[in-house]
Design a protein around this motif. Sequence first.
Motif, PDB file in Angstrom:
ATOM      1  N   GLU A 155      -4.512  -0.058   7.637  1.00 44.13           N
ATOM      2  CA  GLU A 155      -4.279   0.508   6.304  1.00 44.13           C
ATOM      3  C   GLU A 155      -5.483   1.325   5.836  1.00 44.13           C
ATOM      4  O   GLU A 155      -5.319   2.389   5.230  1.00 44.13           O
ATOM      5  N   ARG A 156      -6.688   0.837   6.123  1.00 45.52           N
ATOM      6  CA  ARG A 156      -7.882   1.615   5.764  1.00 45.52           C
ATOM      7  C   ARG A 156      -7.893   2.957   6.488  1.00 45.52           C
ATOM      8  O   ARG A 156      -8.254   3.995   5.909  1.00 45.52           O
TER       9      ARG A 156
ATOM     10  N   LYS B 122      -5.155   9.995   4.807  1.00 49.34           N
ATOM     11  CA  LYS B 122      -4.418  10.537   3.663  1.00 49.34           C
ATOM     12  C   LYS B 122      -5.355  11.300   2.728  1.00 49.34           C
ATOM     13  O   LYS B 122      -5.005  12.353   2.167  1.00 49.34           O
ATOM     14  N   SER B 123      -6.612  10.773   2.562  1.00 51.09           N
ATOM     15  CA  SER B 123      -7.569  11.424   1.659  1.00 51.09           C
ATOM     16  C   SER B 123      -8.059  12.748   2.183  1.00 51.09           C
ATOM     17  O   SER B 123      -8.583  13.565   1.436  1.00 51.09           O
TER      18      SER B 123
ATOM     19  N   LYS C 195      -5.377   5.296   4.871  1.00 55.73           N
ATOM     20  CA  LYS C 195      -5.875   5.783   3.573  1.00 55.73           C
ATOM     21  C   LYS C 195      -6.916   6.871   3.779  1.00 55.73           C
ATOM     22  O   LYS C 195      -6.959   7.863   3.049  1.00 55.73           O
TER      23      LYS C 195
ATOM     24  N   SER D   4       0.812  -1.220   0.000  1.00 57.81           N
ATOM     25  CA  SER D   4       0.000   0.000   0.000  1.00 57.81           C
ATOM     26  C   SER D   4       0.844   1.267   0.000  1.00 57.81           C
ATOM     27  O   SER D   4       0.336   2.371  -0.204  1.00 57.81           O
TER      28      SER D   4
END
Length: 420
Positions: free
Chosen positions: A411-412, A418-419, A415, A225
């Motif tokens: 990881e979700r 990060k968004s 993410k 990822s």
Amino acid sequence: MRRLLAITVLALPLLCGWWTASHAVNEPAYESLTPKDRLEVFETIWKTINDEYYNYNPAFADWAAVRERYRPRVEATKNDDEFYALLNLMLLRELQDFHTGFAAPNEQRRSNGLSVNEVEGKVVVVRVEPDSDASRAGVQMGMILRTFNGKSGQERIAQLRARLGHYSNAQSERFLLYSSFLGGPLNEPLKLGLERADGTQLDVVLARHLRSPTSSALLSQRLPSGFHYLKILEAFRSPVDDQVRNEFANFKNATGLIIDLRGVSGGNVHDIGLKIANYFFPAKVSFGRMLNRSGETPAFHTWSAGGGDQIYRGPVVILIDESVRSAGEVFAQGFQENGRATVIGVQSCGCVADRESKKVKGGGVLVYSHLAYQSGKGRKLEGDGVMPDKMVPLRIAALRQGRDAMLEEAERTLKSLKSH
């Protein structure tokens, strides 16, 4: 008396072999104790707890009565093994403190190559070490344990509860039960009856081995990822701080970082854990303090981290489970309390205290809680543990599929951050 490092490895006396392999393997043989010696050792241990125990445990209030109940039982012991088992029963059952216990002479850590835990109400294999006897025998994660040495899993749990008693701290009781589940003498083989996902049975007989210390303390890798993953192996002990320093160049520009503390048994939070935490805080922040019986903080027991030159500024996720204790809990709590990381997993052990050790006649070692921990915001962790921001319990289906649900959620989460 020998001072243990600040927040040290959780004691699981006799059942799990909590004393370190390096201590045990090279110890000389010790002479047996006489009945008079056993009484002397008992009185030494009782008095040490009476005079020096940290006194934040409600069960300690009945310590005088404990002496009256156990002294006749000590007088009735017929050999050292019976005596040492009784000492552990007294310390564990009466104090219900996982940092206080007794290591008999030559006690050695044992490994079976696998671990079990309660998952969805069943006793399930949750870890199989690569290249172990268990792996070669065909044992896989997600298998349900039906029998242990000819007894059902529930019979084994009942046996352990009868020996250990019940604890008000549910997650630490569960950790103690299942980390002790596969325990036994080195010369006694481990016979397991397991059930595969398709309902077929697998019977295995495994030898018990001495557990060797590992040379590596850190696993570091870039995930597909793009996030970086740091796994602390076993404890905050040297050389993990040096290894993190050497890895800093590899993760300093990562878009997200996952620090996996699952299985961290403790270690030295002051000299090792805080050195690692320094890489994540541009300014000094509190990681708590230790308190003595009088509620005072001894010198060098107020902890802070941060303010260094090398700082990782990206988002951080920390993974924990009920096996995370002591230094691991202080580390996770400091990051969570100071808003530096999202904590994912299940509630940690709630086993945090500073310990002392005392060697007694015959070669055994008493280890006991000496100071209590309080976080920077005044929270205690003993009995409570660290509560994740996102709960992710184990599931049998995920284990059988070889999936790490906690890591996937980490990881979700990164993410999502990060968004934004």
